[in-house]
Structure formats: C-alpha cells, structure tokens
Design a protein around this motif. Sequence first.
Motif, mmCIF file in Angstrom:
data_model
loop_
_atom_site.group_PDB
_atom_site.id
_atom_site.type_symbol
_atom_site.label_atom_id
_atom_site.label_comp_id
_atom_site.label_asym_id
_atom_site.label_seq_id
_atom_site.Cartn_x
_atom_site.Cartn_y
_atom_site.Cartn_z
ATOM 1 N N GLN A 61 0.474 0.823 -1.414
ATOM 2 C CA GLN A 61 0.096 1.599 -2.593
ATOM 3 C C GLN A 61 -0.917 0.821 -3.427
ATOM 4 O OE1 GLN A 61 1.240 4.807 -3.228
ATOM 5 N NE2 GLN A 61 2.146 4.589 -1.176
ATOM 6 N N GLU A 62 -2.035 1.470 -3.768
ATOM 7 C CA GLU A 62 -3.065 0.812 -4.555
ATOM 8 C C GLU A 62 -2.534 0.441 -5.944
ATOM 9 O OE1 GLU A 62 -6.905 2.635 -6.455
ATOM 10 O OE2 GLU A 62 -7.307 2.220 -4.323
ATOM 11 N N VAL A 63 -2.714 -0.832 -6.344
ATOM 12 C CA VAL A 63 -2.192 -1.284 -7.632
ATOM 13 C C VAL A 63 -3.259 -1.934 -8.512
ATOM 14 C CG1 VAL A 63 0.201 -1.567 -6.886
ATOM 15 C CG2 VAL A 63 -1.425 -3.445 -6.536
ATOM 16 N N SER A 66 -3.594 -3.519 -2.714
ATOM 17 C CA SER A 66 -2.441 -2.640 -2.503
ATOM 18 C C SER A 66 -1.169 -3.461 -2.392
ATOM 19 C CB SER A 66 -2.625 -1.801 -1.234
ATOM 20 O OG SER A 66 -2.717 -2.645 -0.100
ATOM 21 N N ARG A 105 2.552 -2.957 -0.702
ATOM 22 C CA ARG A 105 3.333 -2.113 0.213
ATOM 23 C C ARG A 105 2.603 -0.804 0.502
ATOM 24 N NH1 ARG A 105 9.218 -2.652 -2.857
ATOM 25 N NH2 ARG A 105 9.273 -4.931 -2.942
#
Length: 266
Positions: A196-198, A192, A194
């Motif tokens: 948010q999964e990336v 992730s 910040r």
Amino acid sequence: MTEWSEATDVYAEAADRLLEAARSGKPCPPVRDMLPAGNAEAVGYAVQEVNTRRALEQGRRPVGRKIGLTSQAVRRQLGVDSPDYGMLFADMAYLDGLTVPVGRFLQPRVEAEIALVLGRDLKGGPFTVADVIRAVDFALPAIEIVDSRIAGWDITLVDTVADNASSGAFVLGNTPAGLRGLDLRLAGMTMSRRGQEVSTGAGAACMGHPLNAAVWLADALGRTDFPLSAGDVVLTGALGPVVDVEPGDAFEVHIDGLGSVRTVFS
C-alpha cells in the motif's frame, strides 16, 4: 571540533543520557534542559561529537553521513534555517530486501532518500555543485531508518543534533547509477508498506535538489576533523513524508532512474 573533558563536561553528561537510552532500549527525556543556552547548533554538535569519538574508540567504522532537516516545513517547525548532519557507521547498514531487527530501535520511522557514494575526497572548500558532481561516483535508492533516543520524539534542534541527527540505520539499493543524464530534482519517489502506497515525493523536496544538500554538507564538513572522503555514503534527505514502523512491516521504495530498495522489519 569542540574540546571536551568527560570528567567535568556537561556535554558528556548529555551524551551519557543518550547513550544509556540506546543501551537500555528506554527512551530518555530531552537533553536541551541540561545544556547551555545560546547557539543550539554548536551545543548539539558538541554533544554529538562526544558519542562520535566514543564510537571511534570502540572500533566502529564510519562510512559516511546523513543529512537531516532538508524539508523546509520541518525546519520551520523547529525554527531553524539550515539542515543538520549525523555520522553513519558500518554497523548501521542493512542489506536490500533482508530482515532488519525492529528491536534494535526505540521509535523507528522510515524515509525514502537518494544516497550518493563518493569517489573523491571533499576536503577544504567552499565547494561548487560542479565539485560535488565530480566527486560523486554513483547514486543509489535508499531507505533511512530514523530513530530518536528521546521519548515521544519530543525534540528541538539541539536534541536532534545531539542525538546524531536522530539516526538509526540505513538500507541501500544494489544497482548503482551514474549522474550523467540523470535529473535527481525530477526523480519521482513512491514508498509502499505491505503493497500500500504510504509516501510519495521527488528529489526537489530535498532542498530543491539532492545535490544542493550534498554541497551544503561538503561545506559544513570540509574544514573539520571529519571531511567527506572517497567511499563515503551521503544520505541526502527525505523525498517525502516519514512513516512510522511496526513489527512485521515491509517497505519498498522506488525512485525514478535509480530503481528500488526494500526492507522488512522482524
């Protein structure tokens, strides 16, 4: 290992270009057009060795190796059928959760990986997976910060190998796990940024199993001047898609069975 003379060797000229890019912070053109045609892998490692030996002469301490091109899709893109490797030095290591100076890098990207730390030497070979399992002391979750001294990541095999396999830095988790009862092939990964999964993936993305990558590396290095040794860190390869880095980014990686590791960019 390749013999070379810095006074006349074209390999040293290519190494100079890469070194100057790192020193100046300005990416350089690819080195492939400077180098002899033929075996791109051998030519790339000849350039890599020039800067490796320079680093050793300057007192930098080697602490292991990274494996690159473990993704079949990436190897197809570059037209190669095997991974590559680069040297890890102690000054490339950053601590879990602490700040990494983004200005150190030219074009940073991050990958989630499984790191293996060796408790025994792997000299000679060829090796079996059992040999490697016996040599591994413990595993850790890791974030590799890949970087390219070559402008726009305009790389072929010879460029990335020459550029120390596009290495930058690495961050290791702090909770070691033994391999007994741990199936690294099925170990799921989430990264992730910040919150948010990336990026997602699993150990199977790394040559079918991270230990397969480690066996390949042990065989590649076993009869060279720099075989794998007790205490070495081996970054086995990306478990999922690579992600670009921006100043202020914070990344956290979780790998099933190994826990988490985190890094923050200044």
